[in-house]
Design a protein around this motif. Structure first.
Motif, PDB file in Angstrom:
ATOM      1  N   ALA A 423       0.888  -1.381   0.142  1.00  0.00           N
ATOM      2  CA  ALA A 423       0.067  -0.072  -0.166  1.00  0.00           C
ATOM      3  C   ALA A 423       0.963   1.149  -0.059  1.00  0.00           C
ATOM      4  O   ALA A 423       0.744   2.107  -0.571  1.00  0.00           O
ATOM      5  N   ALA A 424       1.671   0.904   0.859  1.00  0.00           N
ATOM      6  CA  ALA A 424       2.944   2.745   0.801  1.00  0.00           C
ATOM      7  C   ALA A 424       3.952   2.619  -0.334  1.00  0.00           C
ATOM      8  O   ALA A 424       3.349   3.748  -1.411  1.00  0.00           O
ATOM      9  N   ILE A 425       3.949   1.627  -1.401  1.00  0.00           N
ATOM     10  CA  ILE A 425       4.267   1.805  -2.895  1.00  0.00           C
ATOM     11  C   ILE A 425       3.026   2.435  -3.616  1.00  0.00           C
ATOM     12  O   ILE A 425       3.302   3.216  -4.146  1.00  0.00           O
ATOM     13  N   GLY A 426       2.170   1.987  -3.628  1.00  0.00           N
ATOM     14  CA  GLY A 426       0.723   2.216  -3.964  1.00  0.00           C
ATOM     15  C   GLY A 426       0.902   3.340  -3.748  1.00  0.00           C
ATOM     16  O   GLY A 426       0.117   5.005  -4.463  1.00  0.00           O
ATOM     17  N   ALA A 427       0.655   4.115  -3.185  1.00  0.00           N
ATOM     18  CA  ALA A 427       0.489   5.552  -2.332  1.00  0.00           C
ATOM     19  C   ALA A 427       1.418   6.059  -2.890  1.00  0.00           C
ATOM     20  O   ALA A 427       1.889   7.622  -2.966  1.00  0.00           O
ATOM     21  N   LYS A 428       3.395   5.699  -2.528  1.00  0.00           N
ATOM     22  CA  LYS A 428       3.981   7.032  -3.333  1.00  0.00           C
ATOM     23  C   LYS A 428       3.932   6.660  -4.838  1.00  0.00           C
ATOM     24  O   LYS A 428       4.021   8.392  -5.223  1.00  0.00           O
ATOM     25  N   PHE A 429       3.125   6.197  -5.403  1.00  0.00           N
ATOM     26  CA  PHE A 429       2.841   6.501  -6.676  1.00  0.00           C
ATOM     27  C   PHE A 429       2.017   7.481  -6.801  1.00  0.00           C
ATOM     28  O   PHE A 429       1.169   8.291  -8.361  1.00  0.00           O
ATOM     29  N   GLY A 430       0.888   7.945  -6.004  1.00  0.00           N
ATOM     30  CA  GLY A 430      -0.003   8.442  -5.458  1.00  0.00           C
ATOM     31  C   GLY A 430       0.385  10.443  -5.704  1.00  0.00           C
ATOM     32  O   GLY A 430       0.295  10.838  -5.957  1.00  0.00           O
ATOM     33  N   LYS A 431       1.270   9.594  -4.704  1.00  0.00           N
ATOM     34  CA  LYS A 431       1.887  11.284  -3.851  1.00  0.00           C
ATOM     35  C   LYS A 431       3.216  11.440  -4.805  1.00  0.00           C
ATOM     36  O   LYS A 431       3.543  11.017  -2.805  1.00  0.00           O
ATOM     37  N   PRO A 432       3.521  11.199  -5.726  1.00  0.00           N
ATOM     38  CA  PRO A 432       5.569  11.049  -5.866  1.00  0.00           C
ATOM     39  C   PRO A 432       5.930  11.724  -5.289  1.00  0.00           C
ATOM     40  O   PRO A 432       7.317  12.081  -4.370  1.00  0.00           O
ATOM     41  N   ASP A 433       5.523  13.712  -4.655  1.00  0.00           N
ATOM     42  CA  ASP A 433       6.266  14.649  -4.216  1.00  0.00           C
ATOM     43  C   ASP A 433       6.095  14.579  -2.741  1.00  0.00           C
ATOM     44  O   ASP A 433       6.176  14.984  -2.318  1.00  0.00           O
ATOM     45  N   GLU A 434       5.865  13.811  -1.728  1.00  0.00           N
ATOM     46  CA  GLU A 434       5.105  13.121  -0.132  1.00  0.00           C
ATOM     47  C   GLU A 434       6.616  11.935   0.249  1.00  0.00           C
ATOM     48  O   GLU A 434       6.814  11.241  -0.649  1.00  0.00           O
ATOM     49  N   GLU A 435       6.753  12.744   1.164  1.00  0.00           N
ATOM     50  CA  GLU A 435       7.340  11.067   1.825  1.00  0.00           C
ATOM     51  C   GLU A 435       6.452  10.214   2.444  1.00  0.00           C
ATOM     52  O   GLU A 435       5.675  10.366   3.003  1.00  0.00           O
ATOM     53  N   VAL A 436       6.855   8.816   2.098  1.00  0.00           N
ATOM     54  CA  VAL A 436       5.887   7.576   2.072  1.00  0.00           C
ATOM     55  C   VAL A 436       7.003   6.773   3.288  1.00  0.00           C
ATOM     56  O   VAL A 436       7.717   6.309   2.728  1.00  0.00           O
ATOM     57  N   TRP A 437       6.138   6.323   4.856  1.00  0.00           N
ATOM     58  CA  TRP A 437       6.740   6.063   5.429  1.00  0.00           C
ATOM     59  C   TRP A 437       6.400   4.667   5.882  1.00  0.00           C
ATOM     60  O   TRP A 437       4.592   4.213   5.973  1.00  0.00           O
ATOM     61  N   ALA A 438       6.523   4.072   5.102  1.00  0.00           N
ATOM     62  CA  ALA A 438       5.685   2.242   5.637  1.00  0.00           C
ATOM     63  C   ALA A 438       6.558   1.868   7.058  1.00  0.00           C
ATOM     64  O   ALA A 438       7.327   1.312   7.579  1.00  0.00           O
ATOM     65  N   ILE A 439       4.960   1.853   7.489  1.00  0.00           N
ATOM     66  CA  ILE A 439       5.915   1.269   9.592  1.00  0.00           C
ATOM     67  C   ILE A 439       5.271   0.010   9.415  1.00  0.00           C
ATOM     68  O   ILE A 439       3.308  -0.174   9.129  1.00  0.00           O
ATOM     69  N   VAL A 440       5.700  -1.085   9.320  1.00  0.00           N
ATOM     70  CA  VAL A 440       5.060  -2.546   9.251  1.00  0.00           C
ATOM     71  C   VAL A 440       5.885  -3.246  10.981  1.00  0.00           C
ATOM     72  O   VAL A 440       7.238  -2.952  11.444  1.00  0.00           O
ATOM     73  N   GLY A 441       5.236  -4.515  12.078  1.00  0.00           N
ATOM     74  CA  GLY A 441       6.135  -5.411  11.919  1.00  0.00           C
ATOM     75  C   GLY A 441       6.776  -6.763  11.021  1.00  0.00           C
ATOM     76  O   GLY A 441       6.541  -6.273  10.284  1.00  0.00           O
ATOM     77  N   ASP A 442       7.616  -7.031  11.894  1.00  0.00           N
ATOM     78  CA  ASP A 442       8.439  -7.702  11.582  1.00  0.00           C
ATOM     79  C   ASP A 442       7.438  -9.477  10.970  1.00  0.00           C
ATOM     80  O   ASP A 442       7.488 -10.121  10.328  1.00  0.00           O
ATOM     81  N   GLY A 443       6.037  -8.966  11.353  1.00  0.00           N
ATOM     82  CA  GLY A 443       5.361 -10.128  11.293  1.00  0.00           C
ATOM     83  C   GLY A 443       4.590  -9.649  10.076  1.00  0.00           C
ATOM     84  O   GLY A 443       4.473 -10.797   8.710  1.00  0.00           O
ATOM     85  N   GLY A 444       3.847  -8.769   9.978  1.00  0.00           N
ATOM     86  CA  GLY A 444       3.356  -8.599   8.257  1.00  0.00           C
ATOM     87  C   GLY A 444       4.175  -8.420   7.075  1.00  0.00           C
ATOM     88  O   GLY A 444       3.700  -8.311   6.616  1.00  0.00           O
ATOM     89  N   PHE A 445       5.289  -7.603   7.712  1.00  0.00           N
ATOM     90  CA  PHE A 445       6.185  -7.530   6.807  1.00  0.00           C
ATOM     91  C   PHE A 445       6.290  -8.191   5.752  1.00  0.00           C
ATOM     92  O   PHE A 445       6.722  -8.338   4.308  1.00  0.00           O
ATOM     93  N   GLN A 446       6.767 -10.172   6.835  1.00  0.00           N
ATOM     94  CA  GLN A 446       7.262 -11.123   5.979  1.00  0.00           C
ATOM     95  C   GLN A 446       5.712 -11.527   5.276  1.00  0.00           C
ATOM     96  O   GLN A 446       6.394 -12.500   4.748  1.00  0.00           O
ATOM     97  N   MET A 447       4.410 -10.972   4.903  1.00  0.00           N
ATOM     98  CA  MET A 447       3.850 -11.585   4.412  1.00  0.00           C
ATOM     99  C   MET A 447       3.698 -11.334   3.205  1.00  0.00           C
ATOM    100  O   MET A 447       3.308 -11.508   2.078  1.00  0.00           O
ATOM    101  N   THR A 448       4.407  -9.824   2.917  1.00  0.00           N
ATOM    102  CA  THR A 448       4.656  -9.273   0.952  1.00  0.00           C
ATOM    103  C   THR A 448       5.620  -9.240   1.517  1.00  0.00           C
ATOM    104  O   THR A 448       5.838  -7.814   0.434  1.00  0.00           O
ATOM    105  N   MET A 449       6.951  -9.059   2.100  1.00  0.00           N
ATOM    106  CA  MET A 449       8.025  -8.236   1.319  1.00  0.00           C
ATOM    107  C   MET A 449       8.164  -8.954   0.433  1.00  0.00           C
ATOM    108  O   MET A 449       9.519  -8.174  -0.114  1.00  0.00           O
ATOM    109  N   ALA A 450       7.678  -9.611  -0.616  1.00  0.00           N
ATOM    110  CA  ALA A 450       7.998 -10.061  -2.181  1.00  0.00           C
ATOM    111  C   ALA A 450       8.564  -8.928  -3.156  1.00  0.00           C
ATOM    112  O   ALA A 450       9.101  -8.803  -3.704  1.00  0.00           O
ATOM    113  N   GLU A 451       7.631  -7.528  -2.374  1.00  0.00           N
ATOM    114  CA  GLU A 451       7.236  -6.643  -3.081  1.00  0.00           C
ATOM    115  C   GLU A 451       8.860  -5.030  -2.912  1.00  0.00           C
ATOM    116  O   GLU A 451       8.623  -4.889  -4.023  1.00  0.00           O
TER     117      GLU A 451
END
Lengths: 567, 190
Positions: A423-451
């Motif tokens: 979702a952070a990657i998608g948000a950055k495409f929508g708002k390229p001029d903003e600073e986007v921070w993905a704040i994740v836990g070690d569990g959830g991150f490993q579910m989609t870290m292939a991205e």
């Protein structure tokens, strides 16, 4: 003009103002991918798993208010979208998913990679289509975008058989109004409803506003602020309502609900009037419905008529666009004062401040709350944050106050672990001029870290913050409170996240002490690419306050004040 | 009376493939318990009409109506039981009539109901009744001792009394081109 179905898809997307599509190719969607070569103005982002495509489209939509687009092939490609579609459905996020399907003649034959995706997604889309006739394709795509973004927004899926994509038909873009006789979202309140609502507001001595996602989706932040200031009514926010009102505003009390500010929950329980605006009384917000805000009259404004009286019976229910209805209310709303009530809420807030973990001695430990608080400080409180699901998500909501709409994105309704990074990657495409921070836990991150690979291949910059406590922290917290500390299946073996990042060519840093946090923000900003920062935090941190599931909203587990014993 | 506990919702829906599936899926998903659901075409070939009867003690008809209205293919919804309305249920009941007594009994019972015998032989007879649901129930109760061997009911259809017309806008036409050309709505079962 004679065009193939696939080309018609492209033509329609361009007319809908689509800039970017998130997708993954496969046999049954190949004609669409081939057509992309003729339409270079449409950017395609290659994901690593279709769930990521749906979350990216969702993040893009939440950040911009525009419709996000995800594309997948038939069968497993389509089923991989499902979690992302459900996430968008529960949070009313406008996305359009385009899936390939086996040829019309093969439908129903259990052909290779055939799946009934319109059947599967029927309950988790706002609407969906299986295109049977190529001449209908342009109409359907136009309807799909219209349905996704209007009324109560939501996901729409369009399933297109491969032979429809290949078939050439005469294309003329359908102009004029869209004819959907059964689709009439409500807009304004009628005079009786307005009069009833205004009367309740006039009588109230202890009113409180409950502002939700609907404020953001209808762009009603200014109206909310004006209503609150003129009638001096304090505002509480749902998780997805964060950003609807600047959180440093003196009338903004904070987030309500299971992990909300205690002051909000006490105020809701004691109020004599709830004004619920664009929110839906989710169980994470109300706690026990039988004891919920027992002494209050209730006004509920929501664009979805089926939400009125669903969970909480209200005195005045208005099905309408929250911005329109608030505009109507403001034309007649008198100025009011509630100094005593506001002072009472302030007392609760001060009590909450005393208990804040930030006042605790760290004793060399690094707490997730400190990390979020300091990230807020060093990013100037102005970043777009996208959280995953769990303790870090609640800590973000508590310790990163947001001042602007659409700067805090999270999976609220479905609570989808793995949402954060894509979702952070998608948000950055929508708002390229903003600073986007993905704040994740070690569990959830490993579910989609292939991205991570998607971020690098597409050259998109997000700052990934992993709060690593080597636990599924929120589940562990429940096990501590309600299952006598039997930590079944919550301790995590984790990879070395720094080495993992390096494998993708992603600059990475590990933080173990609070005094490194400022440096870590500088580190993130010093790189053009996506970066990853791992914060090794206290393993058994608890998110307070907490309303146990089904408990009364005022019966929160509170963090003891410094020097007090845990009761 | 049974009728008092029942709420009757009428929905006009687009006559397109999958619409009944959408409605059924909604009921299942929201855990709405439905007593009966009927669907059929109207005098406009692109419009079908559904009658849904629910037990008011178990589910609020207004919630069903609000949720139905959210479906894109549902054009209009009305809780007809809030105002005077006519409702009818049709049943075919096969009873054992293998002696003179039972044949006589069946004939006499039918005279007291809006029912008629549509098929009769030495073993069984088929009785047809079209009436309000509670009258159908009463007939079934009377036939029970004689011996019902097979039965089918259509479910309730309903219509508001008087000049309150539930219809789509006069200028409404289906949006999609091909369906207009074909005029082939019959081919779709909802």
């Amino acid at each position: 003009m004679l065009l193939t179905g696939a080309e018609i898809v492209m033509e329609c997307l361009i007319r809908e103002g689509v800039e970017v599509m998130f997708g993954y190719p496969g046999g049954a969607i190949l004609p669409v991918y081939d057509a992309m070569t003729k339409y270079p103005q449409l950017r395609h982002v290659l994901v690593r798993h279709e769930q990521g495509a749906a979350h990216m489209a969702d993040g893009y939509a939440r950040a911009t208010g525009k419709v996000g687009v995800a594309i997948a092939t038939s069968g497993p490609g389509a089923t991989n979208l499902v979690t992302g579609i459900g996430t968008a459905m529960l949070d009313s996020s406008p996305i359009v998913c385009i899936t390939g399907q086996v040829t019309r003649g093969a439908i129903g034959s259990d052909a290779f990679q055939e799946i009934d995706i319109t059947g599967i997604t029927l309950p988790i889309t706002k609407h969906n289509y299986l295109v049977n006739d190529t001449r209908e394709l342009a109409y359907i795509i136009r309807e799909a975008f219209h349905i996704a973004r209007t009324g109560r927004p939501g996901p729409v899926l369009v399933d297109i058989p491969k032979d429809v994509q290949n078939e050439k038909v005469e294309f003329e873009y359908p102009e004029g109004p869209i004819r959907l006789p059964g689709y009439r979202p409500p807009s304004a309140a009628d005079d009786d409803q307005l009069a009833a609502a205004l009367e309740l507001i006039k009588q109230a001595k202890k009113p409180i506003i409950l502002a939700g996602h609907g404020i953001l989706m209808s762009g009603a932040s200014n109206e909310l602020r004006e209503l609150s200031e003129r009638a001096q009514i304090p505002v509480t926010l749902t998780l997805l309502g964060k950003g609807a009102m600047p959180e440093n505003h003196p009338l903004c009390v904070g987030m309500m609900g299971m992990h909300g500010a205690a002051a909000c929950n006490y105020a809701i329980q004691e109020a004599d009037l709830l004004i619920a605006l664009g929110m839906r009384f989710d169980d994470r917000v109300t706690g026990n419905l039988k004891t919920y805000s027992p002494n209050s009259r209730k006004i509920h404004v929501d664009i979805d008529p089926s939400e009125i009286n669903k969970n909480v019976k209200v005195d005045v229910g208005i099905a309408g666009d929250v911005r329109t209805v608030m505009g109507q209310l403001l034309t007649k709303l008198p100025a009011k004062q509630h100094a005593e009530w506001i002072a009472r809420i302030r007392d609760w807030q001060e009590d909450g401040d005393e208990r804040d973990i930030l006042h605790y001695e760290s004793e060399g430990k690094l707490y997730g709350a400190q990390v979020i608080n300091d990230l807020w400080k060093y990013t100037g409180g102005d970043a777009v944050t996208v959280s995953d699901v769990g303790q870090h998500q609640m800590l973000e909501a508590q310790y990163y106050p947001h001042q602007r709409p659409a700067t805090m994105l999270t999976s609220g309704g479905l609570g989808t672990m793995g949402f954060g990074l894509p979702a952070a990657i998608g948000a950055k495409f929508g708002k390229p001029d903003e600073e986007v921070w993905a704040i994740v836990g070690d569990g959830g991150f490993q579910m989609t870290m292939a991205e991570l690979a998607t971020a690098m291949q597409e050259g998109v910059k997000v700052n990934i913050v992993i709060l690593n406590n080597a636990f599924l922290g929120m589940v562990r917290q429940w096990q501590e409170f309600f299952y006598e500390e039997r930590y079944q299946a919550t301790p995590m073996f984790n990879p070395d996240f720094i080495k993992l990042a390096e494998a993708y060519g992603i600059p990475a840093m590990r933080v173990t002490r609070r005094d490194q946090i400022e440096e870590s923000v500088r580190f993130a900003r010093s790189h053009e690419t996506t970066v990853l920062i791992e914060y090794v935090i206290e393993k058994e941190e608890i998110v307070y306050p907490m309303v146990p599931a089904g408990a009364d909203l005022h019966n929160m587990l509170r963090r003891p004040k410094p020097g007090e014993k845990q009761s | 009376m049974i009728e008092n506990n029942k709420q009757t919702v009428v929905a006009l829906v687009e006559n397109k493939p999958g619409v009944l599936n959408r409605v059924a899926s909604l009921f299942r998903r929201r855990n709405f318990n439905v007593d009966s659901l009927t669907v059929g075409r109207t005098h406009k070939p692109y419009i079908s009409r559904m009658t849904i009867v629910v037990d008011a003690a178990r589910v609020d008809g207004r919630r069903i109506a609000a949720n139905l209205f959210k479906l894109v293919n549902v054009i209009d919804v009305k809780l007809v039981s809030e105002e005077p309305y006519v409702s009818r249920d049709l049943a075919l009941i096969k009873v054992r009539t293998d002696d003179a007594d039972s044949r006589n009994a069946v004939t006499l019972i039918c005279e007291r109901y809006p029912a008629r015998i549509v098929d009769i032989g030495t073993k069984v007879a088929i009785i047809e009744i079209t009436a309000q649901e509670d009258i159908v129930e009463a007939l079934i109760n009377e036939l029970e001792p004689i011996g019902i061997v097979e039965m089918v009911r259509t479910g309730v259809v309903a219509m508001g009394r008087g000049v309150r017309i539930l219809d789509v806008d006069a200028d409404y036409e289906p949006s999609i081109v091909s369906s207009q050309e074909n005029g082939n709505y019959q081919a779709y079962s909802v």
